[in-house]
Design an enzyme around this catalytic site. Structure first.
Site, PDB file in Angstrom:
ATOM      1  N   GLU B  56       0.826  -1.218   0.000  1.00 36.60           N
ATOM      2  CA  GLU B  56       0.000   0.000   0.000  1.00 36.60           C
ATOM      3  C   GLU B  56       0.853   1.257   0.000  1.00 36.60           C
ATOM      4  OE1 GLU B  56      -0.506  -2.580   2.012  1.00 36.60           O
ATOM      5  OE2 GLU B  56      -2.581  -3.260   1.764  1.00 36.60           O
ATOM      6  N   PHE B 118     -11.581  -7.962  13.288  1.00 41.34           N
ATOM      7  CA  PHE B 118     -10.449  -8.361  12.460  1.00 41.34           C
ATOM      8  C   PHE B 118     -10.131  -7.263  11.447  1.00 41.34           C
ATOM      9  CE2 PHE B 118      -8.789 -10.489   8.598  1.00 41.34           C
ATOM     10  CZ  PHE B 118      -7.551 -10.826   9.113  1.00 41.34           C
ATOM     11  N   GLN B 119      -8.882  -6.899  11.363  1.00 38.22           N
ATOM     12  CA  GLN B 119      -8.386  -5.841  10.475  1.00 38.22           C
ATOM     13  C   GLN B 119      -9.103  -4.508  10.689  1.00 38.22           C
ATOM     14  OE1 GLN B 119      -8.129  -7.433   6.414  1.00 38.22           O
ATOM     15  NE2 GLN B 119      -6.041  -8.070   6.862  1.00 38.22           N
ATOM     16  N   LYS B 168     -17.836  -1.563   5.310  1.00 38.41           N
ATOM     17  CA  LYS B 168     -18.205  -2.608   4.357  1.00 38.41           C
ATOM     18  C   LYS B 168     -19.711  -2.619   4.101  1.00 38.41           C
ATOM     19  CE  LYS B 168     -16.528  -7.193   3.172  1.00 38.41           C
ATOM     20  NZ  LYS B 168     -15.810  -8.394   3.626  1.00 38.41           N
ATOM     21  N   MET B 481      24.049   9.816   3.020  1.00 34.83           N
ATOM     22  CA  MET B 481      23.879  11.116   3.675  1.00 34.83           C
ATOM     23  C   MET B 481      24.129  10.995   5.174  1.00 34.83           C
ATOM     24  SD  MET B 481      23.419  14.264   3.070  1.00 34.83           S
ATOM     25  CE  MET B 481      22.434  14.855   1.698  1.00 34.83           C
TER      26      MET B 481
END
Lengths: 192, 567
Positions: B56, B118-119, B168, B481
């Protein structure tokens, strides 16, 4: 120099606004001394009154960041001197202490407090004022044992005769309208 | 206004709303809570392209790259929980760099909110400080409205990222689809009308200036004010310097373009900031990498600040004249008020500064005589072979500064880099997004060996869609760097900056991507040419000097006057 300031923010009455606003303080590690949120004179618009102790420069930038939030209509800051403000405090003392002597009655009179409820066991006293005033009464009453004590956040209004928000909203609508019309004239310029 | 009365699911309404907003590309990654939307998307594949990244974070950086080069709103899909939390870096990056994004995340069904389902993650809470606006949709009726408002807010005023978290059940339920574009939100003022009096004040200051300096930032690009900027500097003869994100708003070869500001910017613009009498800042926000020590920054100058975001006025540098408004509209008005002028002598001072910098730094970077390759010569050759017409994408670190300093750019919207947040791992996914956004232009991404390994799985995405991104890894086997700072400020204590790297060529080839490694100067031109001419993606690993440093440098906390040309 750190000083007490009152920040007033007018916002849409939407879920999460409190969180959006407190994030601005948290990120800059500025503590909120007191916070009151309720519906303003304009329906659907909430008013946040936030008391902070910070340098004016910092407060000014915080107000800019609050106002940047999409769902905030307008934010201002004022010093204590520029506003009229109050807090409310409730005190619960044993009724026995009230009946034993007239000292509590004297305190209530002296502090311009009032009694809200008396039961066999306890008495509830209410006082509005500045924090030092509600604190002074607390200390007076506590000689007799305060059972419960609660102080509200601050509410405040400016010394100017009108609510600034309505003026601001009118000004802004005019701004937006002129912005739209200026775009139109610009297009006209091009088409000529 | 189109009137459709067909009953559709919330998921389909999401796609239809995106089409109403003329979205042609979505970057994303499916998962449980956003499956209804993905199912709806299945039927719309001929109308909108979906690019499946490998993470993602890759999706959102790709959307950023796409938005930055195209000027459109980048769109990104992710599922609930980990899908959404993986967007947070990209959101913060887009917030810092004012990149318009609409990110749609799936959320657990609304009855499960707050139950540790969940999630489930508190996506609104998590993304609040990293978005311009966010909103949780739990009712199907809100979908068209929320998407319309999201696009309006993301793209208007000072752009930024917006998150819509759609439960959902809202995706499954049905509505009569009807779409109305949003053009006003009561509590939101995207820009203010330009104040004509302030324009006159600014014009007066510019006209009376003996040593004026103009600084331009990404605001010029975001408002499409490139033409007005060019006209203004040409009419007034004011030397113009750019912030990192302002790069390409004015061609790098323009005679009045005096170079880059900031920590690793050019010598002249930094030194002269503290010598100019009028400083005209256009669409930039005085980042600390530009100002160095603010208490010793342009104190002698009268500052004109052209800025769309009122919160930026007096935030870092107090403005003598604050010109609130869209850069294009302000510059248009300013252009009419200023009188033609030139500042040859003053401009000459920048030229002498450049000559000094060339002798001490630039020549050694671009035309080295030492054995090992420098990052600068690689950047120069790639730039030459792409004729200044390529889109330059970078990751973060030494190569980012070198590429920005030396790559020649003729067209606007040609730099994609993580400026404000400095997100390592940004480069590769941003480059693939840039290629999707501008398929007809060359897209070159420079990365270090460190940053590349943060998001290198996107090679899979680049291969799957055959995106002709030219990838250059400048490999010094160090987090360069950080190593430079360790050398200069931490007694050469190289604490965990040396890397054992994979075989990058073999890695690319395992994805079916052509690749080559070069470590000698003699072969460099040839392989760069092969890369540029190659049809399709190409990865070039260039082994460069292990311990080269980027100079000039304004040490952290030092004044821009104290810019160093050498250690």
């Amino acid at each position: 120099m750190s000083k007490e300031f009152i920040i007033s923010a007018y916002t849409e009455n939407h879920i999460g606004l409190l969180n959006r606003i407190t994030i601005v303080f948290t990120r800059r590690k500025v503590n909120i001394e007191s916070l009151t949120v309720s519906e303003s004179a304009i329906s659907g618009v909430s008013k946040f009154t936030i008391v902070v102790k910070a340098e004016e420069e910092k407060v000014r930038k915080i107000v800019q960041q609050i106002e940047k939030l999409v769902e905030v209509l307008k934010a201002f800051y004022h010093s204590n001197e520029e506003m009229i403000y109050q807090e409310i405090a409730l005190y619960k003392v044993p009724t026995e202490a009230l009946t034993k002597s007239n000292q509590i009655e004297t305190l209530v009179r002296e502090h311009n407090a009032r009694i809200l409820e008396i039961t066999k066991d306890y008495t509830v006293i209410e006082k509005t004022g500045h924090k030092e005033e509600t604190q002074a009464l607390f200390e007076g009453l506590n000689q007799f044992g305060v059972l419960q004590f609660i102080r509200s956040g601050r509410v405040a209004i400016t010394r100017s005769p009108i609510e600034k928000l309505s003026v601001f909203l009118e000004m802004r609508d005019a701004q937006l309208a002129s912005l739209e019309s200026s775009e139109e004239t610009e297009e006209l310029e091009y088409s000529v | 206004m189109e009137q459709t009365t067909r009953k559709v699911t919330g998921a389909e309404a999401v796609i239809m709303s995106l089409l109403e907003e003329k979205v042609d590309t979505i970057f994303g990654y499916p998962g449980g809570a956003i499956m209804p939307v993905y199912d709806a998307l299945y039927d719309y594949q001929n109308q909108v392209k979906h690019v499946l990244t490998r993470h993602e974070q890759g999706a959102i950086h790709a959307a950023q790259g796409y938005a930055r080069v195209s000027g459109k709103v980048g769109v990104c899909f992710a599922t609930s929980g980990p899908g959404a939390t993986n967007l947070v870096t990209g959101l913060t990056d887009a917030m810092m760099d004012s990149t318009p994004l609409v990110c749609i995340t799936g959320q657990v069904g609304s009855p499960l909110l707050g139950t540790d389902a969940f999630q489930e993650a508190d996506v609104i809470g998590l993304t609040m400080p990293a978005t311009k606006w966010n909103y949780q949709v739990t009712s199907v009726d809100e979908i068209p409205w929320a998407i319309a408002q999201a696009f309006y807010i993301a793209s208007s005023g000072r752009p930024g990222p917006v998150v819509l978290d759609i439960s959902k059940d809202a995706q499954f339920n049905e509505i009569d689809f009807k779409y109305e574009k949003c053009n006003k939100v009561r509590s939101y003022v995207p820009e203010y009308k330009v104040n004509d009096e302030k324009v006159s004040e600014a014009a007066k200051l510019i006209d009376s200036a003996k040593k004026p300096l103009l600084l331009f930032g990404q605001g010029v690009i975001l408002s499409g004010a490139e033409k007005e900027l060019k006209q203004l500097v040409e009419k007034t003869g004011v030397p113009a310097a750019w912030t990192l994100l302002g790069l390409s708003a004015l061609p790098t070869s323009h005679p009045l373009n005096v170079g880059m500001l900031g920590m690793h910017g050019n010598y002249g613009p930094n030194i002269k900031t503290n010598e100019c009498d009028v400083l005209i800042a256009v669409g930039m926000r005085f980042d600390d990498r530009v100002t160095g020590d603010v208490s010793n920054y342009a104190k002698q100058a009268k500052v004109i600040h052209v800025e769309i975001d009122p919160a930026e006025i007096d935030k870092i540098v107090p403005a003598e004249v604050a010109l609130l408004g869209d850069a294009k509209k302000v510059l248009k008005k300013l252009l009419k008020k200023v009188t033609p002028n030139s500042h040859e002598e003053w401009l000459g001072e920048f030229k002498s500064c450049y000559e000094k910098e060339a002798e001490k730094v630039i020549d050694k970077d671009l035309f080295p005589t030492k054995e090992k390759l420098t990052m600068g010569e690689v950047v120069r050759r790639v730039g030459e072979q792409t004729n200044g017409d390529a889109i330059l994408v970078t990751d973060v670190g030494q190569h980012q500064m070198i590429a920005s300093r030396y790559f020649q750019l003729n067209k606007s919207r040609s730099l994609v880099t993580s400026g404000g947040l400095g997100t390592m791992g940004f480069g590769l996914p941003a480059a693939l997004g840039a290629k999707v956004g501008q398929p007809d232009r060359d897209v070159v991404v420079f990365m270090g060996d460190g940053g590349f390994q943060m998001t290198m799985q996107e090679l899979g995405c680049i291969a799957q869609y055959n995106l002709g991104v030219k990838m250059v890894i400048l490999n010094n086997n160090f987090l360069g760097m950080v190593r430079q700072w360790q050398q200069l400020f931490f007694d050469k204590r190289y604490s965990f900056t040396e890397m054992q790297n994979p075989d990058f060529v073999a890695l690319a080839k395992s994805f079916g991507i052509s690749a080559q490694k070069v470590s000698e100067r003699d072969n460099l031109d040839k392989v760069v040419q092969e890369m540029v001419e190659h049809d399709g993606p190409y990865l070039l690993e260039v082994v460069v000097e292990k311990e080269d440093n980027v100079f000039p440098m304004v040490p952290a906390g030092a004044s821009v006057s104290n810019i160093l040309l050498e250690p």
